[in-house]
Motif scaffolding. Structure first.
Motif, PDB file in Angstrom:
ATOM      1  N   SER A 654       0.931  -0.960   0.112  1.00  0.00           N
ATOM      2  CA  SER A 654       0.221  -0.178   0.073  1.00  0.00           C
ATOM      3  C   SER A 654       0.670   1.573  -0.003  1.00  0.00           C
ATOM      4  O   SER A 654       1.932   0.787  -0.054  1.00  0.00           O
ATOM      5  CB  SER A 654      -1.331  -0.469   1.412  1.00  0.00           C
ATOM      6  N   ILE A 655       0.096   2.422   0.082  1.00  0.00           N
ATOM      7  CA  ILE A 655       1.026   3.824   0.124  1.00  0.00           C
ATOM      8  C   ILE A 655       1.635   3.887   1.274  1.00  0.00           C
ATOM      9  O   ILE A 655       1.774   3.870   2.561  1.00  0.00           O
ATOM     10  CB  ILE A 655       0.360   5.357  -0.512  1.00  0.00           C
ATOM     11  N   ASN A 656       2.993   3.596   0.900  1.00  0.00           N
ATOM     12  CA  ASN A 656       4.408   3.521   2.320  1.00  0.00           C
ATOM     13  C   ASN A 656       5.152   4.720   2.021  1.00  0.00           C
ATOM     14  O   ASN A 656       5.784   4.763   0.938  1.00  0.00           O
ATOM     15  CB  ASN A 656       5.029   2.563   2.697  1.00  0.00           C
ATOM     16  N   PHE A 657       6.248   5.176   2.910  1.00  0.00           N
ATOM     17  CA  PHE A 657       6.990   6.210   2.665  1.00  0.00           C
ATOM     18  C   PHE A 657       7.904   6.531   4.076  1.00  0.00           C
ATOM     19  O   PHE A 657       7.684   5.312   4.839  1.00  0.00           O
ATOM     20  CB  PHE A 657       6.031   7.207   3.030  1.00  0.00           C
ATOM     21  N   VAL A 658       9.087   6.256   3.654  1.00  0.00           N
ATOM     22  CA  VAL A 658      10.396   6.292   4.898  1.00  0.00           C
ATOM     23  C   VAL A 658      10.105   7.411   5.302  1.00  0.00           C
ATOM     24  O   VAL A 658       9.819   7.251   7.101  1.00  0.00           O
ATOM     25  CB  VAL A 658      11.812   6.071   3.839  1.00  0.00           C
ATOM     26  N   MET A 659       9.699   8.620   4.709  1.00  0.00           N
ATOM     27  CA  MET A 659       9.886   9.469   5.211  1.00  0.00           C
ATOM     28  C   MET A 659       7.959  10.228   5.177  1.00  0.00           C
ATOM     29  O   MET A 659       7.897  10.618   4.160  1.00  0.00           O
ATOM     30  CB  MET A 659      10.633  11.231   4.806  1.00  0.00           C
ATOM     31  N   VAL A 660       7.897  11.091   6.637  1.00  0.00           N
ATOM     32  CA  VAL A 660       6.670  11.637   6.211  1.00  0.00           C
ATOM     33  C   VAL A 660       6.773  12.481   6.994  1.00  0.00           C
ATOM     34  O   VAL A 660       7.392  12.850   8.192  1.00  0.00           O
ATOM     35  CB  VAL A 660       5.340  11.013   6.678  1.00  0.00           C
ATOM     36  N   PHE A 661       6.143  14.192   6.363  1.00  0.00           N
ATOM     37  CA  PHE A 661       6.913  15.444   6.909  1.00  0.00           C
ATOM     38  C   PHE A 661       5.536  15.886   7.379  1.00  0.00           C
ATOM     39  O   PHE A 661       4.445  16.046   6.685  1.00  0.00           O
ATOM     40  CB  PHE A 661       7.484  16.412   5.289  1.00  0.00           C
ATOM     41  N   SER A 662       5.985  16.936   8.630  1.00  0.00           N
ATOM     42  CA  SER A 662       5.017  17.785   8.626  1.00  0.00           C
ATOM     43  C   SER A 662       4.145  19.002   8.013  1.00  0.00           C
ATOM     44  O   SER A 662       5.080  19.160   6.779  1.00  0.00           O
ATOM     45  CB  SER A 662       4.988  19.249  10.206  1.00  0.00           C
ATOM     46  N   PRO A 663       3.372  18.812   7.385  1.00  0.00           N
ATOM     47  CA  PRO A 663       2.233  19.781   6.420  1.00  0.00           C
ATOM     48  C   PRO A 663       2.895  21.237   5.829  1.00  0.00           C
ATOM     49  O   PRO A 663       2.667  21.541   5.167  1.00  0.00           O
ATOM     50  CB  PRO A 663       0.709  19.603   6.449  1.00  0.00           C
ATOM     51  N   ASN A 664       3.546  21.864   6.894  1.00  0.00           N
ATOM     52  CA  ASN A 664       4.169  23.286   6.742  1.00  0.00           C
ATOM     53  C   ASN A 664       4.775  22.761   6.340  1.00  0.00           C
ATOM     54  O   ASN A 664       5.852  24.273   6.025  1.00  0.00           O
ATOM     55  CB  ASN A 664       4.344  23.487   8.448  1.00  0.00           C
ATOM     56  N   THR A 665       5.928  21.752   6.139  1.00  0.00           N
ATOM     57  CA  THR A 665       6.739  21.521   5.927  1.00  0.00           C
ATOM     58  C   THR A 665       6.782  22.025   3.679  1.00  0.00           C
ATOM     59  O   THR A 665       8.012  22.930   2.958  1.00  0.00           O
ATOM     60  CB  THR A 665       7.653  20.402   5.872  1.00  0.00           C
ATOM     61  N   PHE A 666       6.234  21.676   3.562  1.00  0.00           N
ATOM     62  CA  PHE A 666       6.268  21.528   1.954  1.00  0.00           C
ATOM     63  C   PHE A 666       4.788  22.258   1.595  1.00  0.00           C
ATOM     64  O   PHE A 666       4.251  22.374   0.339  1.00  0.00           O
ATOM     65  CB  PHE A 666       5.746  20.625   1.587  1.00  0.00           C
ATOM     66  N   ARG A 667       4.482  23.728   2.519  1.00  0.00           N
ATOM     67  CA  ARG A 667       3.298  24.589   2.207  1.00  0.00           C
ATOM     68  C   ARG A 667       3.126  25.612   0.800  1.00  0.00           C
ATOM     69  O   ARG A 667       4.566  25.334   1.425  1.00  0.00           O
ATOM     70  CB  ARG A 667       2.730  24.966   3.336  1.00  0.00           C
ATOM     71  N   GLY A 668       2.736  25.357  -0.031  1.00  0.00           N
ATOM     72  CA  GLY A 668       2.345  25.991  -1.726  1.00  0.00           C
ATOM     73  C   GLY A 668       3.906  25.177  -2.745  1.00  0.00           C
ATOM     74  O   GLY A 668       4.203  25.599  -3.147  1.00  0.00           O
ATOM     75  N   ALA A 669       4.481  24.175  -2.130  1.00  0.00           N
ATOM     76  CA  ALA A 669       5.013  23.810  -3.030  1.00  0.00           C
ATOM     77  C   ALA A 669       4.545  23.175  -4.219  1.00  0.00           C
ATOM     78  O   ALA A 669       3.735  22.388  -3.693  1.00  0.00           O
ATOM     79  CB  ALA A 669       6.303  22.512  -2.702  1.00  0.00           C
ATOM     80  N   PRO A 670       4.557  22.650  -5.629  1.00  0.00           N
ATOM     81  CA  PRO A 670       4.698  22.424  -6.315  1.00  0.00           C
ATOM     82  C   PRO A 670       4.363  20.856  -6.270  1.00  0.00           C
ATOM     83  O   PRO A 670       5.444  20.680  -5.960  1.00  0.00           O
ATOM     84  CB  PRO A 670       4.411  22.736  -8.228  1.00  0.00           C
ATOM     85  N   HIS A 671       3.271  20.043  -6.509  1.00  0.00           N
ATOM     86  CA  HIS A 671       3.513  18.496  -6.806  1.00  0.00           C
ATOM     87  C   HIS A 671       2.378  17.789  -7.178  1.00  0.00           C
ATOM     88  O   HIS A 671       1.294  18.934  -7.498  1.00  0.00           O
ATOM     89  CB  HIS A 671       3.384  18.018  -4.699  1.00  0.00           C
ATOM     90  N   ALA A 672       2.098  16.725  -7.085  1.00  0.00           N
ATOM     91  CA  ALA A 672       1.027  15.774  -7.584  1.00  0.00           C
ATOM     92  C   ALA A 672       0.429  14.683  -6.944  1.00  0.00           C
ATOM     93  O   ALA A 672       1.616  15.114  -5.276  1.00  0.00           O
ATOM     94  CB  ALA A 672       1.764  15.441  -8.720  1.00  0.00           C
ATOM     95  N   TRP A 673      -0.610  13.940  -7.223  1.00  0.00           N
ATOM     96  CA  TRP A 673      -0.470  12.999  -5.850  1.00  0.00           C
ATOM     97  C   TRP A 673      -0.015  11.652  -6.950  1.00  0.00           C
ATOM     98  O   TRP A 673      -0.366  11.145  -7.535  1.00  0.00           O
ATOM     99  CB  TRP A 673      -1.802  13.548  -5.898  1.00  0.00           C
ATOM    100  N   LEU A 674      -0.557  10.981  -5.533  1.00  0.00           N
ATOM    101  CA  LEU A 674      -0.282   9.222  -5.668  1.00  0.00           C
ATOM    102  C   LEU A 674      -1.747   9.011  -4.647  1.00  0.00           C
ATOM    103  O   LEU A 674      -1.969   8.829  -3.791  1.00  0.00           O
ATOM    104  CB  LEU A 674       0.663   8.627  -4.613  1.00  0.00           C
ATOM    105  N   ALA A 675      -2.191   7.877  -6.002  1.00  0.00           N
ATOM    106  CA  ALA A 675      -3.510   7.013  -5.393  1.00  0.00           C
ATOM    107  C   ALA A 675      -3.616   5.926  -5.464  1.00  0.00           C
ATOM    108  O   ALA A 675      -2.623   4.919  -6.150  1.00  0.00           O
ATOM    109  CB  ALA A 675      -4.893   7.863  -6.117  1.00  0.00           C
ATOM    110  N   THR A 676      -3.976   5.142  -4.874  1.00  0.00           N
ATOM    111  CA  THR A 676      -3.652   3.647  -5.332  1.00  0.00           C
ATOM    112  C   THR A 676      -5.546   3.413  -5.071  1.00  0.00           C
ATOM    113  O   THR A 676      -6.874   3.882  -4.544  1.00  0.00           O
ATOM    114  CB  THR A 676      -4.079   2.768  -3.936  1.00  0.00           C
ATOM    115  N   LEU A 677      -6.079   1.640  -5.662  1.00  0.00           N
ATOM    116  CA  LEU A 677      -7.440   1.591  -5.580  1.00  0.00           C
ATOM    117  C   LEU A 677      -7.203   0.181  -5.417  1.00  0.00           C
ATOM    118  O   LEU A 677      -7.180  -0.982  -5.676  1.00  0.00           O
ATOM    119  CB  LEU A 677      -8.323   1.661  -7.353  1.00  0.00           C
ATOM    120  N   SER A 678      -8.129   0.175  -3.680  1.00  0.00           N
ATOM    121  CA  SER A 678      -8.066  -1.275  -3.469  1.00  0.00           C
ATOM    122  C   SER A 678      -9.951  -1.506  -3.679  1.00  0.00           C
ATOM    123  O   SER A 678     -10.849  -1.297  -3.197  1.00  0.00           O
ATOM    124  CB  SER A 678      -8.390  -1.304  -2.066  1.00  0.00           C
TER     125      SER A 678
END
Length: 847
Positions: A654-678
């Motif tokens: 499933s969706i897992n990451f070595v590092m998960v940051f607090s939301p304020n770390t990347f506020r305003g940074a451009p990014h895409a999204w990752l999704a899964t369907l189960s």
């Protein structure tokens, strides 16, 4: 020293004279040494051939002298000016996306690489038809040319000249890829290659903000020897660029490291075969000295010192070992040329035939150390037996240990062997554990043999004469029990271990992981299309569960301000620091994680950047709460403090990451999204419909069907398992040779027993049944040990190293039992058949 040299000359002269009789009785000795030495020589020669080819062909593999790689962004003005100043430059862009037929009926995941007109700077791109790459990728109106791997045409049922869609652009397949010079430096791909122009990729709409895109800048330097200086200058002048720099003498570091690790494992397996063969050496030496007992007695009666007698036979044994080693080295020198022909086209191989003296020397030293270590104890027994005892008794008394100098010499040889194996290994901890396990197995096998003999000695009396004789043969003095258990036990235990590891991995891939894993991963979902995309998934799969998280890419640069490139990181944790890692931010702890240490940040947290680190990986990297991690994201260095550790279930896919940051770390940074369907209830037809509809509706979103990815991994596991089993078979062959040698060494005593029993009325059929029962009992006992030892070893590897559930597989148990019985009974009866036909009179005259 003055007294030793004359003795050595006498011993050498007598040894050479006595060797004129030939190699009778030493053929299994030679085979054991040649097999183990050859296995080590082959593995290390092939490994050196591949790694040296990677280094020598580095410019072609990298398609440049030095490569700068940036993720999710292109080089800015200053960075590009710096790169242009270095020399001729070629720019390529890589990403994963979906290629589909124009009618929307079929689609497939592809590894897209967009190149410019300068590609490749080194090496030759070969296609079918053989036309210039620029011509194959040229534009014709609104259609761009493309060259694809033949696998893509096969999957979509296409031919050269057909058209496909990539994102928002139309491509015409103008040819197929035959040779892509820098494919190895690009790393492993889960999908077939699709090569297009950078203009075509720009028109596709796939390179949006936050898309997972890799931009490679390959440079041809005027002076290639300045690679290291250019790399240092780039890191100094652009510390926040976040680019990954690779030079041509390290063109494929991951491949080199994997080859080194795999060769280390195979070397250890080969060393196991050589150690098992050492038991055969000991048996052969013991039998040889037993046959020479009258000669030894004669030497002693004529006044030869015990040291001279020992030297005579030590020289003979080492000379014979040298013959076996030379045979193994010949195999080791020739075999790589055969192996490399099969690897050509898959891995880099030398363009010219080359021998690797260091690999051959290492194998030779291993062979000599094994021979000396296992031969010295039988020689110690021969030295200490007086001449009168040799004339009076049938054989040496091995019930007690030889004197301490021989024990010390054998111990030093084994210590040197272990030290050499550990020093020459890439991962010394694994090598140490492996050798400790082999040593423990030897001790345990001795105890198992003693236990079997003790049980047989205390077994109740049975009515069957054949079975009674078989049980007596197991515990009597000079029994075959220790030799059979020791020779087969280690080889079978190794086979069981590897079979159980392979079986458990496949069980996880095709069972539990397949059940837990989501049906699809969806990558590069833009924020503007996220809502419509989720709505479509809910329409197509009403019972399914959609999970979505923000997705960025970042490269770890430092821990606590220390450059990770300067740190000595254990092998188990290196993958975290290799290349860019997927990262995300969350207000709450992810549902598939468990907090193990520390606290999660509050929902409205606005303080310093915080990060949650995977507990297992943090332990491998030596991190603790409060440490800082510096990550480069989109060209910016961000330092965050570790607030907590969490347990991550990687095997769930499933969706897992070595590092998960607090939301304020990347506020305003451009990014895409990752999704899964189960959706566990979805059929293959429903999954195909979902894939088709999503790809046609959102052509810039990359869809990955998890079952397809697992199938590719399963194929890779199968290929590795085949190579590992082939190596383990070498250890089993060594076991068979040792078993044959042990039976041959005991034939003399067996002949006496058979003749006496036949004289007393025993029939050939009764003796054959007795021997069969004996070998069956020993084979079954050895199989039980192999199952227990192999099962425990496999459990440790699977559950403690791979972190997967471990299950004992009954089919492996049956296979082990059958192999053990076939080998012991088959070889045993083959060796004793000739004994049963011996005439009584000649044997009785010798008694």
């Amino acid at each position: 020293m003055t007294a030793f040299l004359p003795r050595l000359k006498i011993a050498l002269r007598l040894a050479l004279r006595e060797m004129r009789g030939g190699l009778g009785g030493f053929y299994i000795f030679l085979a054991c040494i040649a097999l183990g030495t050859g296995a080590i020589a082959v593995v290390n020669s092939v490994s050196l051939a591949i790694t040296s080819a990677i280094a020598s062909q580095g410019q072609e593999i990298l398609a440049g002298d030095i490569r700068f790689e940036l993720n999710n962004r292109e080089a800015n003005g200053k960075e590009r000016a710096f790169l242009d100043s270095l020399g001729e430059i070629s720019v390529s862009t890589g990403l994963r996306s979906m290629a589909r037929k124009p009618d929307g009926s079929e689609q497939a995941l592809v590894e897209v690489k967009a190149v410019d007109g300068a590609y490749p700077l080194y090496g030759t791109f070969v296609s079918e038809p053989a036309e210039p790459l620029g011509q194959l990728l040229s534009r014709d109106g609104e259609t761009f040319g493309a060259v694809a791997a033949p696998l893509l045409l096969e999957r979509l049922g296409l031919q050269v000249g057909d058209e496909i869609l990539l994102g928002n652009t139309r491509l015409k397949l103008s040819g197929t890829i035959t040779t892509e010079p820098d494919a190895l430096s690009e790393g492993f791909g889960f999908a077939p290659r699709l090569l297009v122009s950078r203009e075509a990729l720009a028109a596709s709409g796939l390179m949006a903000n936050g898309s997972l895109v890799e931009h490679g800048y390959k440079v041809k330097l005027a002076d290639p020897s300045q690679r290291a200086a250019v790399q240092a200058r780039a890191m100094k002048e652009f510390p926040s660029a976040g680019w990954s720099i690779r030079v041509s003498d390290r063109a494929a570091p991951s491949l080199t490291e994997n080859v080194d690790r795999f060769s280390q494992f195979l070397t250890l397996v080969g060393l196991t075969a050589l150690i098992v063969g050492g038991v055969g050496v000991a048996n052969a030496v013991r039998a040889f000295l037993d046959a020479k007992r009258t000669t030894i007695a004669t030497f002693k009666c004529l006044g030869a010192p015990a040291s001279v007698v020992t030297l005579i036979y030590l020289i003979q044994i080492l000379a014979l070992a040298a013959i076996g080693i030379v045979l193994g080295l010949i195999i080791g020198a020739i075999s790589p040329f055969v192996a490399l022909r099969f690897l050509e086209g898959t891995l880099p191989v030398p363009k010219e035939l080359v021998f690797y003296p260091s690999a051959l020397a290492l194998a030779a030293v291993f062979g000599l150390l094994i021979t000396f270590a296992f031969a010295i104890l039988p020689l110690g027994h021969a030295r200490e037996v007086p001449a009168t005892a040799l004339f009076r008794e049938q054989s040496f008394d091995n019930t007690r240990l030889p004197s301490w100098p021989y024990l010390l010499a054998g111990g030093l040889a084994l210590a040197a062997l272990a030290a050499l194996a550990i020093i020459s290994a890439d991962d010394r901890f694994i090598a140490s554990v492996f050798l400790a396990a082999v040593a423990g197995a030897f001790v345990l096998l001795r105890l198992v043999a003693a236990l079997i003999a003790a049980i047989a000695k205390r077994a109740p009396r049975v009515n069957s004469p054949a079975l009674r004789l078989a049980i007596g043969n197991i515990h009597r003095p000079g029994a075959l029990t220790p030799s059979v258990v020791l020779s087969l036990g280690l080889g079978l235990a190794l086979l069981v271990t590897l079979a159980l590891i392979d079986g458990n991995m496949r069980r996880q891939l095709n069972g539990r992981i397949m059940e837990q894993a989501p049906n699809f991963f969806f990558v590069d979902i833009q924020g503007a299309e996220r809502e419509g995309f989720v709505d479509l998934l809910k329409q197509l799969s009403p019972q399914g569960t959609v999970t979505q998280v923000p997705m960025l890419r970042g490269r770890i640069l430092a821990f606590n301000g220390q450059d990770v490139a300067q740190m000595n990181v254990p092998p188990a944790g290196r993958w975290v620091l290799r290349g860019d890692r997927g990262i995300t931010y969350e207000e709450t702890i992810p549902s598939n994680s468990t907090l193990t240490e520390g606290e999660w940040w509050p929902a409205d947290y606005a303080g310093e950047p915080l990060v949650s680190f995977s507990a297992e990986e943090a332990g491998e990297l030596g991190l603790k709460l409060g440490d800082t991690v510096t990550v480069n994201v989109l060209g910016r260095n961000i330092t965050a403090r570790i607030a907590n550790f969490r347990k991550v279930e990687w095997e769930s896919l499933s969706i897992n990451f070595v590092m998960v940051f607090s939301p304020n770390t990347f506020r305003g940074a451009p990014h895409a999204w990752l999704a899964t369907l189960s959706d566990p209830s979805a059929t293959a037809q429903q999954e195909a419909a979902i894939l088709r509809q999503v790809t046609n509706t959102f052509p810039t979103i990359t869809s990955v069907r998890v079952k397809d990815a697992i199938s590719i991994i399963d194929q890779l596991v199968g290929q590795l398992a085949t190579a590992i089993r082939a190596a383990a078979a070498v250890a089993l062959i060594a076991s068979v040779l040792v078993l044959s040698g042990a039976l041959a060494a005991g034939n003399r005593a067996r002949t006496h027993d058979a003749v006496i029993l036949k004289t007393l009325g025993g029939t050939r059929s009764m003796l054959m049944r007795a021997f069969s029962y004996e070998y069956m009992i020993l084979g079954a006992a050895t199989a039980v040990f192999a199952l227990v030892a192999g099962g425990l070893s496999a459990w440790f590897v699977v559950s403690r190293i791979m972190r997967l559930p471990s299950t004992f597989l009954p089919d492996v148990a049956v296979m082990t039992l059958v192999i053990s019985l076939v080998l012991t009974v088959g070889i045993g009866l083959a060796g004793t058949w000739r004994i049963l036909g011996q005439k009584a009179a000649p044997v009785l005259r010798e008694l």
